[in-house]
Enzyme design. Structure first.
Site, PDB file in Angstrom:
ATOM      1  N   SER A 278       0.813  -1.209   0.000  1.00 29.05           N
ATOM      2  CA  SER A 278       0.000   0.000   0.000  1.00 29.05           C
ATOM      3  C   SER A 278       0.854   1.270   0.000  1.00 29.05           C
ATOM      4  O   SER A 278       0.375   2.329  -0.376  1.00 29.05           O
ATOM      5  CB  SER A 278      -0.931  -0.003   1.218  1.00 29.05           C
ATOM      6  OG  SER A 278      -0.197   0.101   2.398  1.00 29.05           O
TER       7      SER A 278
ATOM      8  N   LYS B 182      -0.863   4.724   6.379  1.00 28.71           N
ATOM      9  CA  LYS B 182      -1.331   5.606   5.307  1.00 28.71           C
ATOM     10  C   LYS B 182      -0.794   7.016   5.530  1.00 28.71           C
ATOM     11  O   LYS B 182      -0.367   7.372   6.619  1.00 28.71           O
ATOM     12  CB  LYS B 182      -2.874   5.662   5.296  1.00 28.71           C
ATOM     13  CG  LYS B 182      -3.550   4.360   4.918  1.00 28.71           C
ATOM     14  CD  LYS B 182      -3.605   4.169   3.422  1.00 28.71           C
ATOM     15  CE  LYS B 182      -3.870   2.718   3.054  1.00 28.71           C
ATOM     16  NZ  LYS B 182      -4.903   2.070   3.857  1.00 28.71           N
TER      17      LYS B 182
END
Lengths: 199, 199
Positions: free
Chosen positions: B118, B156
């Site tokens: 990610s 993130k």
DNA sequence: GCTGAATGAGAACAAAAGGAGAACATTACA
DNA sequence: TGTAATGTTCTCCTTTTGTTCTCATTCAGC
């Protein structure tokens, strides 16, 4: 059991050795603890030696060695687990802390700061640090510091060809691989790690 | 165990050989360490050889070879300079060593192993380690460990929106950014570093 | 009070560390 | 081949370091 001041000496020894890899001089200990006399410091060292916490090599500069009993705090961080998008942090069984010195610190290693984007597809970005182990040979596919014609140093993946020549590949699709005669390329070191700081 | 000056000679040897591919001359060592006599330099080299750290080819110019045994300092690695494709390694003035413990180790930090792709476009690959500082707030744009609805932990980039909501962006163009109400997202820590081992 | 432990300053000394330079042998190189 | 540069081995020197003393001060406890 050392006295208060003796313990401060030992703490400083640990911190100094962890930082510098060798013992401090008596004068450095004295300055740090604001003691004016090397003789006084030496008395503390002898007391620590009598308790088996350190060993003193007589008359040698920096001749103090920590014994097992007094080993410095290890260079470790807790390893909490694995993190992946969409799931809670998983604990890793049997590995609850990670010794960074095992990852990084070994004889014949040094650090290089990377400039440029030639290895960006391998996750080595501009400004990253790579840890290089000084070696003259490398396995196929390893990331190496290579010296071309004794002049240009580059960070590339090494590929040894069957005819004896050598191909150096960037991890960047805009840069074509380069092929050289074997005697033009000298391997200076192999990348064994990489790190980055966001501060 | 070399003396202070002997260690400086060894450090210079390592740096010089890594940068130039061959050993320096006695006069070059002397000039760098501000020693006026080649004889003095030679005494240091003989001491290093006696300890098995280097090998000397007698009477040969640049006849010094590093042995594998050359000791590194715990937690401290020499920073040789910058490397970029097509140029020699540049020295970095004023920064000749890196203390990894200062870089990474602090009491409120821990390590996570990253699973998944990610953050691949930020150079954080599957299997990499990130060093996280335990905090509940973060600056805009920081890479954070965030807990969504108290259940899912993700890595993130954080973006605080004007309306108070929060957007979490992966560094992977196949994964769309996700927007959440502020009370659904709790920051657990901020990524302050990242590292990787190639072994 | 007295005592002893802990701490410190400083003198004095031997040895180690660090350096300069001469003299010579060997190598590098135009 | 000849000359300059390089490596090697010395001796002599100064500074720094470790080491061992003695003496002084403070403080806790009896």
């Amino acid at each position: 059991m050392p006295t208060d001041r003796g313990r401060e000496v030992l703490d400083f020894l640990r911190a100094y050795i962890a930082r510098h890899g060798r013992a401090p001089k008596l004068r450095e200990i004295a300055r740090h603890l604001e003691i004016g006399s090397r003789g006084t410091v030496h008395r503390y060292l002898r007391a620590l030696e009598a308790e088996g916490l350190i060993a003193i090599e007589p008359a040698r500069a920096r001749g103090v060695r920590l014994r097992r009993k007094a080993a410095a705090r290890p260079f470790v961080l807790p390893l909490l687990g694995r993190i992946a998008a969409g799931r809670p942090i998983e604990a890793v069984p049997g590995a609850d802390e990670i010794d960074l010195s095992e990852f990084f610190v070994a004889p014949n290693r040094f650090v290089l700061r990377v400039a440029g984007d030639s290895m960006v597809e391998d996750g080595i970005l501009d400004g990253d640090m790579v840890i290089v182990e000084w070696r003259e040979t490398a396995d196929n596919g390893a990331i190496v510091v290579a010296l071309i014609d004794g002049q240009e140093a580059t960070l590339k993946r090494l590929q040894k060809n069957h005819d004896g020549s050598v191909t150096l590949r960037a991890a960047n699709s805009t840069m074509p691989p380069m092929r050289y005669a074997a005697d033009r390329v000298r391997v200076q070191g192999v990348v064994v790690g990489q790190f980055r700081s966001y501060r």
